[in-house]
Design a protein around this motif. Structure first.
Motif, PDB file in Angstrom:
ATOM      1  N   ILE A  23      21.795  73.200  80.485  1.00  0.00           N
ATOM      2  CA  ILE A  23      21.216  74.281  79.690  1.00  0.00           C
ATOM      3  C   ILE A  23      20.211  75.075  80.512  1.00  0.00           C
ATOM      4  CG2 ILE A  23      19.763  74.811  77.699  1.00  0.00           C
ATOM      5  CD1 ILE A  23      21.163  72.634  76.181  1.00  0.00           C
ATOM      6  N   GLY A  24      19.495  74.405  81.388  1.00  0.00           N
ATOM      7  CA  GLY A  24      18.487  75.074  82.208  1.00  0.00           C
ATOM      8  C   GLY A  24      19.052  76.171  83.099  1.00  0.00           C
ATOM      9  N   LYS A  25      20.354  76.102  83.395  1.00  0.00           N
ATOM     10  CA  LYS A  25      21.002  77.115  84.217  1.00  0.00           C
ATOM     11  C   LYS A  25      21.335  78.382  83.430  1.00  0.00           C
ATOM     12  CE  LYS A  25      23.196  73.796  87.319  1.00  0.00           C
ATOM     13  NZ  LYS A  25      24.479  73.232  87.756  1.00  0.00           N
ATOM     14  N   THR A  26      21.210  78.324  82.110  1.00  0.00           N
ATOM     15  CA  THR A  26      21.544  79.458  81.261  1.00  0.00           C
ATOM     16  C   THR A  26      20.489  80.545  81.383  1.00  0.00           C
ATOM     17  OG1 THR A  26      22.598  77.944  79.695  1.00  0.00           O
ATOM     18  CG2 THR A  26      22.060  80.154  78.887  1.00  0.00           C
ATOM     19  N   GLU A  27      20.932  81.761  81.678  1.00  0.00           N
ATOM     20  CA  GLU A  27      20.003  82.884  81.788  1.00  0.00           C
ATOM     21  C   GLU A  27      19.363  83.137  80.428  1.00  0.00           C
ATOM     22  OE1 GLU A  27      20.091  87.583  82.931  1.00  0.00           O
ATOM     23  OE2 GLU A  27      21.526  86.238  83.900  1.00  0.00           O
ATOM     24  N   GLY A  28      18.036  83.277  80.413  1.00  0.00           N
ATOM     25  CA  GLY A  28      17.296  83.504  79.181  1.00  0.00           C
ATOM     26  C   GLY A  28      16.635  82.255  78.622  1.00  0.00           C
ATOM     27  N   VAL A  29      17.024  81.073  79.140  1.00  0.00           N
ATOM     28  CA  VAL A  29      16.416  79.816  78.688  1.00  0.00           C
ATOM     29  C   VAL A  29      15.119  79.607  79.461  1.00  0.00           C
ATOM     30  CG1 VAL A  29      16.656  77.298  78.684  1.00  0.00           C
ATOM     31  CG2 VAL A  29      18.566  78.738  77.973  1.00  0.00           C
ATOM     32  N   THR A  30      14.029  79.322  78.721  1.00  0.00           N
ATOM     33  CA  THR A  30      12.729  79.120  79.352  1.00  0.00           C
ATOM     34  C   THR A  30      12.255  77.675  79.297  1.00  0.00           C
ATOM     35  OG1 THR A  30      11.622  79.746  77.296  1.00  0.00           O
ATOM     36  CG2 THR A  30      11.990  81.496  78.919  1.00  0.00           C
ATOM     37  N   GLY A  31      12.897  76.853  78.475  1.00  0.00           N
ATOM     38  CA  GLY A  31      12.508  75.451  78.395  1.00  0.00           C
ATOM     39  C   GLY A  31      13.529  74.627  77.646  1.00  0.00           C
ATOM     40  N   VAL A  32      13.668  73.350  78.058  1.00  0.00           N
ATOM     41  CA  VAL A  32      14.599  72.422  77.410  1.00  0.00           C
ATOM     42  C   VAL A  32      13.891  71.089  77.250  1.00  0.00           C
ATOM     43  CG1 VAL A  32      16.836  71.282  77.512  1.00  0.00           C
ATOM     44  CG2 VAL A  32      16.542  73.507  78.606  1.00  0.00           C
ATOM     45  N   ASN A  33      13.966  70.521  76.044  1.00  0.00           N
ATOM     46  CA  ASN A  33      13.369  69.216  75.787  1.00  0.00           C
ATOM     47  C   ASN A  33      14.421  68.370  75.072  1.00  0.00           C
ATOM     48  OD1 ASN A  33      11.888  66.996  75.060  1.00  0.00           O
ATOM     49  ND2 ASN A  33      10.225  68.129  74.138  1.00  0.00           N
ATOM     50  N   ASP A  46      14.994  83.385  75.133  1.00  0.00           N
ATOM     51  CA  ASP A  46      14.796  84.741  74.639  1.00  0.00           C
ATOM     52  C   ASP A  46      15.945  85.101  73.693  1.00  0.00           C
ATOM     53  OD1 ASP A  46      17.005  85.556  76.197  1.00  0.00           O
ATOM     54  OD2 ASP A  46      15.733  86.231  77.845  1.00  0.00           O
ATOM     55  N   ASP A  47      15.916  86.320  73.169  1.00  0.00           N
ATOM     56  CA  ASP A  47      16.897  86.693  72.150  1.00  0.00           C
ATOM     57  C   ASP A  47      18.282  87.016  72.702  1.00  0.00           C
ATOM     58  OD1 ASP A  47      16.265  89.093  73.318  1.00  0.00           O
ATOM     59  OD2 ASP A  47      15.660  90.090  71.477  1.00  0.00           O
ATOM     60  N   THR A  48      18.480  86.890  74.009  1.00  0.00           N
ATOM     61  CA  THR A  48      19.820  87.085  74.577  1.00  0.00           C
ATOM     62  C   THR A  48      20.663  85.823  74.464  1.00  0.00           C
ATOM     63  OG1 THR A  48      19.183  86.448  76.830  1.00  0.00           O
ATOM     64  CG2 THR A  48      18.933  88.782  76.239  1.00  0.00           C
ATOM     65  N   VAL A  49      20.034  84.711  74.152  1.00  0.00           N
ATOM     66  CA  VAL A  49      20.727  83.424  74.045  1.00  0.00           C
ATOM     67  C   VAL A  49      20.962  83.115  72.571  1.00  0.00           C
ATOM     68  CG1 VAL A  49      20.586  80.959  74.563  1.00  0.00           C
ATOM     69  CG2 VAL A  49      19.584  82.613  76.143  1.00  0.00           C
ATOM     70  N   THR A  50      22.173  82.686  72.235  1.00  0.00           N
ATOM     71  CA  THR A  50      22.477  82.345  70.844  1.00  0.00           C
ATOM     72  C   THR A  50      22.600  80.837  70.672  1.00  0.00           C
ATOM     73  OG1 THR A  50      24.885  82.404  71.155  1.00  0.00           O
ATOM     74  CG2 THR A  50      23.793  84.499  70.569  1.00  0.00           C
ATOM     75  N   GLY A  51      22.403  80.397  69.454  1.00  0.00           N
ATOM     76  CA  GLY A  51      22.584  78.985  69.143  1.00  0.00           C
ATOM     77  C   GLY A  51      24.008  78.544  69.424  1.00  0.00           C
ATOM     78  N   GLU A  52      24.960  79.427  69.161  1.00  0.00           N
ATOM     79  CA  GLU A  52      26.371  79.107  69.397  1.00  0.00           C
ATOM     80  C   GLU A  52      26.645  78.906  70.883  1.00  0.00           C
ATOM     81  OE1 GLU A  52      30.125  78.065  68.241  1.00  0.00           O
ATOM     82  OE2 GLU A  52      28.403  78.427  66.951  1.00  0.00           O
ATOM     83  N   SER A  53      26.044  79.733  71.741  1.00  0.00           N
ATOM     84  CA  SER A  53      26.264  79.573  73.186  1.00  0.00           C
ATOM     85  C   SER A  53      25.651  78.268  73.685  1.00  0.00           C
ATOM     86  CB  SER A  53      25.719  80.767  73.969  1.00  0.00           C
ATOM     87  OG  SER A  53      24.314  80.830  73.909  1.00  0.00           O
ATOM     88  N   LEU A  54      24.496  77.894  73.137  1.00  0.00           N
ATOM     89  CA  LEU A  54      23.873  76.620  73.516  1.00  0.00           C
ATOM     90  C   LEU A  54      24.734  75.452  73.046  1.00  0.00           C
ATOM     91  CD1 LEU A  54      20.178  77.495  72.688  1.00  0.00           C
ATOM     92  CD2 LEU A  54      21.192  77.287  74.973  1.00  0.00           C
ATOM     93  N   LYS A  55      25.253  75.556  71.838  1.00  0.00           N
ATOM     94  CA  LYS A  55      26.142  74.516  71.303  1.00  0.00           C
ATOM     95  C   LYS A  55      27.349  74.352  72.215  1.00  0.00           C
ATOM     96  CE  LYS A  55      28.950  73.380  67.311  1.00  0.00           C
ATOM     97  NZ  LYS A  55      30.213  73.842  66.880  1.00  0.00           N
ATOM     98  N   ASN A  56      27.959  75.468  72.608  1.00  0.00           N
ATOM     99  CA  ASN A  56      29.128  75.408  73.489  1.00  0.00           C
ATOM    100  C   ASN A  56      28.797  74.743  74.813  1.00  0.00           C
ATOM    101  OD1 ASN A  56      30.721  76.670  71.579  1.00  0.00           O
ATOM    102  ND2 ASN A  56      30.429  78.706  72.437  1.00  0.00           N
ATOM    103  N   THR A  57      27.627  75.045  75.365  1.00  0.00           N
ATOM    104  CA  THR A  57      27.220  74.442  76.637  1.00  0.00           C
ATOM    105  C   THR A  57      27.083  72.929  76.500  1.00  0.00           C
ATOM    106  OG1 THR A  57      26.074  76.450  77.335  1.00  0.00           O
ATOM    107  CG2 THR A  57      25.420  74.397  78.417  1.00  0.00           C
ATOM    108  N   VAL A  58      26.406  72.482  75.453  1.00  0.00           N
ATOM    109  CA  VAL A  58      26.215  71.042  75.252  1.00  0.00           C
ATOM    110  C   VAL A  58      27.556  70.346  75.034  1.00  0.00           C
ATOM    111  CG1 VAL A  58      25.181  69.307  73.724  1.00  0.00           C
ATOM    112  CG2 VAL A  58      23.852  71.301  74.414  1.00  0.00           C
ATOM    113  N   GLU A  59      28.433  70.971  74.271  1.00  0.00           N
ATOM    114  CA  GLU A  59      29.735  70.352  74.024  1.00  0.00           C
ATOM    115  C   GLU A  59      30.587  70.315  75.289  1.00  0.00           C
ATOM    116  OE1 GLU A  59      31.187  72.323  70.463  1.00  0.00           O
ATOM    117  OE2 GLU A  59      30.206  70.780  69.243  1.00  0.00           O
ATOM    118  N   LYS A  60      30.486  71.331  76.156  1.00  0.00           N
ATOM    119  CA  LYS A  60      31.217  71.310  77.427  1.00  0.00           C
ATOM    120  C   LYS A  60      30.711  70.190  78.329  1.00  0.00           C
ATOM    121  CE  LYS A  60      32.540  76.139  77.554  1.00  0.00           C
ATOM    122  NZ  LYS A  60      32.293  77.462  78.151  1.00  0.00           N
ATOM    123  N   LEU A  61      29.460  69.783  78.141  1.00  0.00           N
ATOM    124  CA  LEU A  61      28.897  68.677  78.911  1.00  0.00           C
ATOM    125  C   LEU A  61      29.336  67.322  78.358  1.00  0.00           C
ATOM    126  CD1 LEU A  61      25.288  70.093  79.380  1.00  0.00           C
ATOM    127  CD2 LEU A  61      27.040  69.834  81.158  1.00  0.00           C
ATOM    128  N   GLY A  62      30.015  67.332  77.206  1.00  0.00           N
ATOM    129  CA  GLY A  62      30.562  66.097  76.651  1.00  0.00           C
ATOM    130  C   GLY A  62      29.797  65.515  75.473  1.00  0.00           C
TER     131      GLY A  62
END
Length: 72
Positions: A23-33, A46-62
């Motif tokens: 997730i940290g590699k995603t442009e617009g992400v400023t922090g991950v916990n 920031d507002d360029t990142v959507t919840g759906e795009s974050l969900k897709n990233t996490v699911e692609k990671l397994g």
């Protein structure tokens, strides 16, 4: 903005590193916990990142995502 993602498959500290790096590699992400004992991923972004795009990233990671909640 802040997005909380819930998953059931966070079982070890290596899961934390994998998700934080992915997730940290995603442009617009400023922090991950990641709290693997709570099965919770909190992402500040920031507002360029959507919840759906974050969900897709996490699911692609397994890691299947159970819910997504985004707030300003």
């Amino acid at each position: 903005m802040k997005t909380n993602l819930r998953t059931d498959d966070l079982t070890c500290p290596s899961c934390i590193k994998k998700i934080e790096t992915g997730i940290g590699k995603t442009e617009g992400v400023t922090g991950v916990n990641v709290k693997f004992n709570l099965n919770k991923v909190t992402v500040e972004h920031d507002d360029t990142v959507t919840g759906e795009s974050l969900k897709n990233t996490v699911e692609k990671l397994g890691y299947p995502v159970k819910s997504v909640n985004t707030s300003a």
